[in-house]
Design a protein around this motif. Structure first.
Motif, PDB file in Angstrom:
ATOM      1  N   ILE B 191     -40.210  -0.878 -15.177  1.00 45.75           N
ATOM      2  CA  ILE B 191     -39.591   0.467 -16.008  1.00 45.75           C
ATOM      3  C   ILE B 191     -39.986   1.475 -16.252  1.00 45.75           C
ATOM      4  CG2 ILE B 191     -38.322   0.617 -18.344  1.00 45.75           C
ATOM      5  CD1 ILE B 191     -37.154  -2.095 -18.058  1.00 45.75           C
ATOM      6  N   ASN B 192     -40.108   2.495 -15.642  1.00 45.89           N
ATOM      7  CA  ASN B 192     -41.506   3.319 -15.178  1.00 45.89           C
ATOM      8  C   ASN B 192     -41.401   4.297 -17.261  1.00 45.89           C
ATOM      9  OD1 ASN B 192     -43.042   2.689 -13.774  1.00 45.89           O
ATOM     10  ND2 ASN B 192     -41.294   4.041 -12.847  1.00 45.89           N
ATOM     11  N   MET B 193     -40.060   4.410 -17.575  1.00 43.09           N
ATOM     12  CA  MET B 193     -39.889   5.490 -19.017  1.00 43.09           C
ATOM     13  C   MET B 193     -38.178   5.269 -19.572  1.00 43.09           C
ATOM     14  SD  MET B 193     -36.834   7.179 -18.507  1.00 43.09           S
ATOM     15  CE  MET B 193     -35.809   6.370 -16.593  1.00 43.09           C
ATOM     16  N   ILE B 194     -38.494   5.224 -21.195  1.00 46.17           N
ATOM     17  CA  ILE B 194     -37.048   4.971 -21.567  1.00 46.17           C
ATOM     18  C   ILE B 194     -37.073   6.565 -22.192  1.00 46.17           C
ATOM     19  CG2 ILE B 194     -37.320   2.577 -22.061  1.00 46.17           C
ATOM     20  CD1 ILE B 194     -38.282   4.500 -25.040  1.00 46.17           C
ATOM     21  N   ASP B 195     -37.623   8.181 -21.833  1.00 42.80           N
ATOM     22  CA  ASP B 195     -37.437   9.237 -21.956  1.00 42.80           C
ATOM     23  C   ASP B 195     -36.773   9.234 -20.852  1.00 42.80           C
ATOM     24  OD1 ASP B 195     -37.329  11.742 -22.694  1.00 42.80           O
ATOM     25  OD2 ASP B 195     -38.820  12.170 -23.227  1.00 42.80           O
ATOM     26  N   PRO B 196     -35.475   9.996 -21.155  1.00 42.85           N
ATOM     27  CA  PRO B 196     -34.904  10.822 -19.600  1.00 42.85           C
ATOM     28  C   PRO B 196     -35.748  11.714 -19.234  1.00 42.85           C
ATOM     29  CG  PRO B 196     -33.333  10.318 -21.320  1.00 42.85           C
ATOM     30  CD  PRO B 196     -34.368  10.156 -21.704  1.00 42.85           C
ATOM     31  N   VAL B 197     -36.209  12.774 -20.030  1.00 50.20           N
ATOM     32  CA  VAL B 197     -36.932  13.888 -19.526  1.00 50.20           C
ATOM     33  C   VAL B 197     -38.212  13.515 -18.572  1.00 50.20           C
ATOM     34  CG1 VAL B 197     -38.596  15.939 -20.206  1.00 50.20           C
ATOM     35  CG2 VAL B 197     -36.525  15.427 -21.692  1.00 50.20           C
ATOM     36  N   ILE B 198     -39.041  12.538 -18.885  1.00 56.01           N
ATOM     37  CA  ILE B 198     -40.132  12.117 -18.215  1.00 56.01           C
ATOM     38  C   ILE B 198     -39.464  10.990 -16.788  1.00 56.01           C
ATOM     39  CG2 ILE B 198     -41.460  10.142 -18.325  1.00 56.01           C
ATOM     40  CD1 ILE B 198     -42.238  10.857 -21.032  1.00 56.01           C
ATOM     41  N   GLY B 199     -38.378  10.401 -17.095  1.00 60.18           N
ATOM     42  CA  GLY B 199     -37.651   9.812 -15.738  1.00 60.18           C
ATOM     43  C   GLY B 199     -37.086  10.726 -15.040  1.00 60.18           C
ATOM     44  N   ALA B 200     -37.113  12.189 -14.804  1.00 61.88           N
ATOM     45  CA  ALA B 200     -36.648  13.080 -13.979  1.00 61.88           C
ATOM     46  C   ALA B 200     -37.761  13.248 -13.162  1.00 61.88           C
ATOM     47  CB  ALA B 200     -35.931  14.503 -14.801  1.00 61.88           C
ATOM     48  N   LYS B 201     -39.095  13.314 -14.008  1.00 61.37           N
ATOM     49  CA  LYS B 201     -39.935  13.707 -12.403  1.00 61.37           C
ATOM     50  C   LYS B 201     -40.214  12.526 -12.434  1.00 61.37           C
ATOM     51  CE  LYS B 201     -42.132  16.379 -16.700  1.00 61.37           C
ATOM     52  NZ  LYS B 201     -42.501  16.076 -17.555  1.00 61.37           N
ATOM     53  N   ILE B 202     -40.142  11.044 -12.158  1.00 66.31           N
ATOM     54  CA  ILE B 202     -40.624   9.371 -12.132  1.00 66.31           C
ATOM     55  C   ILE B 202     -39.233   9.829  -9.814  1.00 66.31           C
ATOM     56  CG2 ILE B 202     -41.356   7.955 -11.886  1.00 66.31           C
ATOM     57  CD1 ILE B 202     -41.885   8.319 -14.868  1.00 66.31           C
ATOM     58  N   CYS B 203     -38.089   9.751 -10.687  1.00 66.70           N
ATOM     59  CA  CYS B 203     -36.864  10.009 -10.176  1.00 66.70           C
ATOM     60  C   CYS B 203     -36.181  10.946  -9.845  1.00 66.70           C
ATOM     61  CB  CYS B 203     -36.093   8.767 -10.306  1.00 66.70           C
ATOM     62  SG  CYS B 203     -37.234   7.180 -10.876  1.00 66.70           S
ATOM     63  N   PRO B 204     -35.989  11.389  -8.701  1.00 72.22           N
ATOM     64  CA  PRO B 204     -35.120  12.512  -8.661  1.00 72.22           C
ATOM     65  C   PRO B 204     -33.627  12.675  -8.517  1.00 72.22           C
ATOM     66  CG  PRO B 204     -36.530  12.127  -6.109  1.00 72.22           C
ATOM     67  CD  PRO B 204     -36.906  11.018  -7.324  1.00 72.22           C
ATOM     68  N   ILE B 250     -47.802  11.968 -16.010  1.00 76.05           N
ATOM     69  CA  ILE B 250     -46.266  11.929 -17.034  1.00 76.05           C
ATOM     70  C   ILE B 250     -46.464  10.672 -17.367  1.00 76.05           C
ATOM     71  CG2 ILE B 250     -44.736  11.173 -14.895  1.00 76.05           C
ATOM     72  CD1 ILE B 250     -45.934  13.194 -12.637  1.00 76.05           C
ATOM     73  N   ASN B 251     -45.809   9.654 -17.292  1.00 80.15           N
ATOM     74  CA  ASN B 251     -45.700   8.512 -18.598  1.00 80.15           C
ATOM     75  C   ASN B 251     -47.124   7.617 -19.067  1.00 80.15           C
ATOM     76  OD1 ASN B 251     -46.726   7.056 -16.092  1.00 80.15           O
ATOM     77  ND2 ASN B 251     -44.350   6.157 -15.989  1.00 80.15           N
ATOM     78  N   ASP B 252     -48.761   7.856 -18.723  1.00 76.75           N
ATOM     79  CA  ASP B 252     -49.573   7.588 -19.068  1.00 76.75           C
ATOM     80  C   ASP B 252     -49.322   7.364 -20.166  1.00 76.75           C
ATOM     81  OD1 ASP B 252     -50.102   9.867 -19.258  1.00 76.75           O
ATOM     82  OD2 ASP B 252     -51.569   9.742 -19.422  1.00 76.75           O
TER      83      ASP B 252
END
Ligand code: SF4
Ligand code: SF4
Ligand code: SF4
Lengths: 80, 520
Positions: B191-204, B250-252
């Motif tokens: 799990i790299n994020m719980i915020d989809p805006v951040i998620g979009a930068k990690i998983c296209p 990005i997600n630090d």
């Protein structure tokens, strides 16, 4: 017109194989191939050709783009 | 996020709350100030950190879940399921996944039958092998048939092994019942994020319910499914570890939020791993120059999360087909070719006897440590520093400086010695010839430490280390890491208070954390 997999691009990840509703995809010497006789472009099953949608390598599962269905890019990501 | 909110209202939430309370109560141990997990000595809970007894029972012989256990027990991964259903910018599936505990190239992909045979053969050769994991390459739940078939066959062939599974979580809610049915002990969710805006930068994009979704919409589905899957598993009493890849810029910072969210849902361990991104891996991040975190940045984030829950610090980011003790990959001994001719006799009883002996040794060791730690409960100082230790395992300072493939890093403070990570390096001395360039690199790798503990060191590296401001310490050769480093630290504090030396902070190490991929 059926889809085909460009062998030199295929990573052999096998993601496409179980998604095909017509069991048209099989492994052959480390990469995957589509049986043209079985492929229906997923029409009648799904909105998108499943092999295209799941394949991690762009432009690996391809079709003759002159077909009406593919004049528009098939992928959501290309539209965004 | 409607799914988690609904879940919280259900009965499963009570159990999750219970786990959280138990975890909170168990935090802080005897002499130290509630500093949590990872401390080398923690009263009677010496090696279990802050885990409740029943969780400890489940993880005590799992090398990936306990820094201490990984000296005693081995694990093995089988690569049976290369498909994946999402796309991550830190992964190039052509060369398998570069992150998520499974970097490098998997040389062999096995059928479930081959995998089961291999597992039985390895476990009967290595009696300390306790865990079988399926961790890709790819997502095991994108290939559920192969994954569960493998579990089924392994259950028959080697019934005493613990099973574990690593997943990106997208398909997880659909397979929670199957996972429960197969008695899987542990599940790791990335799990790299719980915020989809951040998620979009990690998983296209993701592939979900026969469609490809992209951008924020995809990330929203992914995070909802991951958190839902986590809640469902913990409600059923299955231990869940969370892996997160730290991506600077990005997600630090966001991972602090992720840490809270997963803890609230009952995850028992959080493993924050550094992004690995070299251009030659061909990942999106690698190609666009996204950097990985420095050793100090990684530690700062892990420290920041520590108050919230147990952090995992000893992850070596092993390959998806690793075999043996962490850091000592023996997969070359067990190629499919060699295995298929072997007639395996799997003897559960003799394995049990062997493992009971390991437990005896561990118990004896932790009693000795306990006595020792009470003595120095009163030395108090604000000074905190890092030291590096060359070790071959078993908690001892027993490696030659020139042979070390990695250094274990401990933080020393009035609370004792706390394991905080490791630095992988190429051994400086290969085949007896010391190489100029690599000595400099090895020294840079520990340049944020005040001392390096080794069993032996040559005169040139000794001089160079001292020049770099790092003290080489070899008088504790073959002694336990925890007591030795603490004894050295006390002497250090004495030297500071007597004015013999002045304490100075040291900078960041000139090394980017690296995984265990070099062994080819
Ligand atoms: S387009 Fe559909 S039917 Fe044709 S091969 Fe791909 S998945 Fe199978
Ligand atoms: S999904 Fe793409 S890369 Fe994977 S096997 Fe199918 S064609 Fe090859
Ligand atoms: S989930 Fe894992 S295997 Fe799949 S794309 Fe992401 S990193 Fe690669």
């Amino acid at each position: 017109m059926p889809f085909k997999i460009i062998a030199s691009q295929c990573t052999g990840c096998s993601a496409c194989e179980p998604e095909c509703p017509n069991v048209a995809i099989a492994e052959k010497a480390g990469t995957f191939v589509i049986d043209p006789k079985k492929c229906t472009e997923c029409i009648g099953h799904f909105d998108e050709p499943q092999c295209v949608a799941v394949c991690p390598v762009d432009n690996t599962c391809v079709i003759d783009t002159s077909l009406a269905r593919y004049r528009e890019p098939a992928r959501a990501e290309d539209r965004t | 996020m409607d799914a988690p909110t609904q879940q919280e209202a259900s009965s499963s939430a009570i159990e999750i709350g219970e786990i959280t309370r138990v975890l909170a109560k168990q935090k802080g141990c005897g002499t130290s100030s509630g500093s949590g997990s990872g401390w080398a000595g923690c009263g009677s809970q010496a090696n279990r950190g802050d885990l409740p007894a029943e969780t400890w029972e489940k993880v005590k012989n799992h090398p990936c879940y306990s820094e201490e256990a990984h000296h005693h027990y081995a694990r093995m991964h089988v690569a049976v399921a290369p498909a994946c259903n999402i796309k991550c910018n830190y992964c190039n599936r052509k060369y398998d996944c570069a992150n998520e505990s499974r970097p490098g190239v998997v040389s062999e992909r096995l059928t479930p039958e081959q995998a089961a045979k291999k597992v039985a053969a390895v476990a009967s050769t290595i009696p300390q092998m306790t865990v079988l994991g399926i961790a890709g390459p790819g997502d095991p739940l994108a290939n559920p048939e192969k994954t569960f078939k493998t579990f089924e066959l392994v259950r028959e062939a080697a019934p005493d092994l613990k099973l574990c599974l690593s997943t990106n979580g997208l398909a997880l809610p659909d397979y929670v019942d199957t996972i429960t049915k197969f008695n899987v002990d542990h599940v790791t969710i990335t799990i790299n994020m719980i915020d989809p805006v951040i998620g979009a930068k990690i998983c296209p994009w993701i592939f979900y319910k026969h469609k490809r979704y992209a951008g924020i919409q995809a990330a929203k589905i992914l995070t909802d499914r991951q958190l839902q899957g986590l809640e469902m598993l913990t409600a059923r009493g299955i231990l869940c570890k969370i892996n997160s890849v730290m991506i600077p810029g990005i997600n630090d910072r966001h991972l602090l939020e992720v840490n809270k969210a997963v803890k609230r849902r009952g995850a028992f361990l959080h493993n924050i791993m550094p992004l690995i991104s070299s251009p030659e891996h061909g990942t999106v991040f690698g190609l666009n120059g996204q950097r990985g975190p420095t050793a100090r940045e990684l530690k700062a984030l892990q420290d920041g999360c520590e108050g919230e829950m147990r952090m995992m610090r000893h992850c070596r980011q092993c390959r998806a087909d690793a075999v043996g003790l962490l850091g000592e990959d023996r997969r070359a001994e067990f190629t499919t070719e060699k295995l298929m001719d072997i007639d395996v006799k799997y003897d559960v009883e003799s394995r049990k006897v062997y493992q009971a002996k390991i437990e005896e040794e561990r118990a004896a060791k932790s009693t000795a440590e306990r006595a020792d730690l009470t003595k120095r409960a009163d030395s108090v100082s604000d000074i905190k520093l890092l030291v590096a230790v060359a070790t071959k395992g078993a908690g001892l300072i027993n490696e030659h400086f020139g042979h070390a493939k990695e250094f274990q890093v401990y933080e020393l403070s009035s609370d004792g010695a706390k394991f905080v990570g490791h630095r992988r390096i190429d051994p400086y001395c290969q085949g007896g010839y010391a190489e100029e360039g690599s000595l400099a690199t090895v020294i840079e790798a520990v340049s944020d430490c005040h001392a390096v503990f080794i069993a032996k060191i040559g005169s040139r590296p000794r001089t160079e280390l001292i020049k770099a401001g790092v003290e080489p310490v070899d008088e504790y050769a073959h002694e336990p890491i925890d007591t030795s480093t603490v004894a050295w630290f006390e002497a250090y504090l004495d030297r500071v208070s007597s004015g013999a030396i002045e304490h100075e902070e040291r900078g960041d190490a000139a090394i980017r954390p690296r995984p265990l991929t070099s062994a080819a």
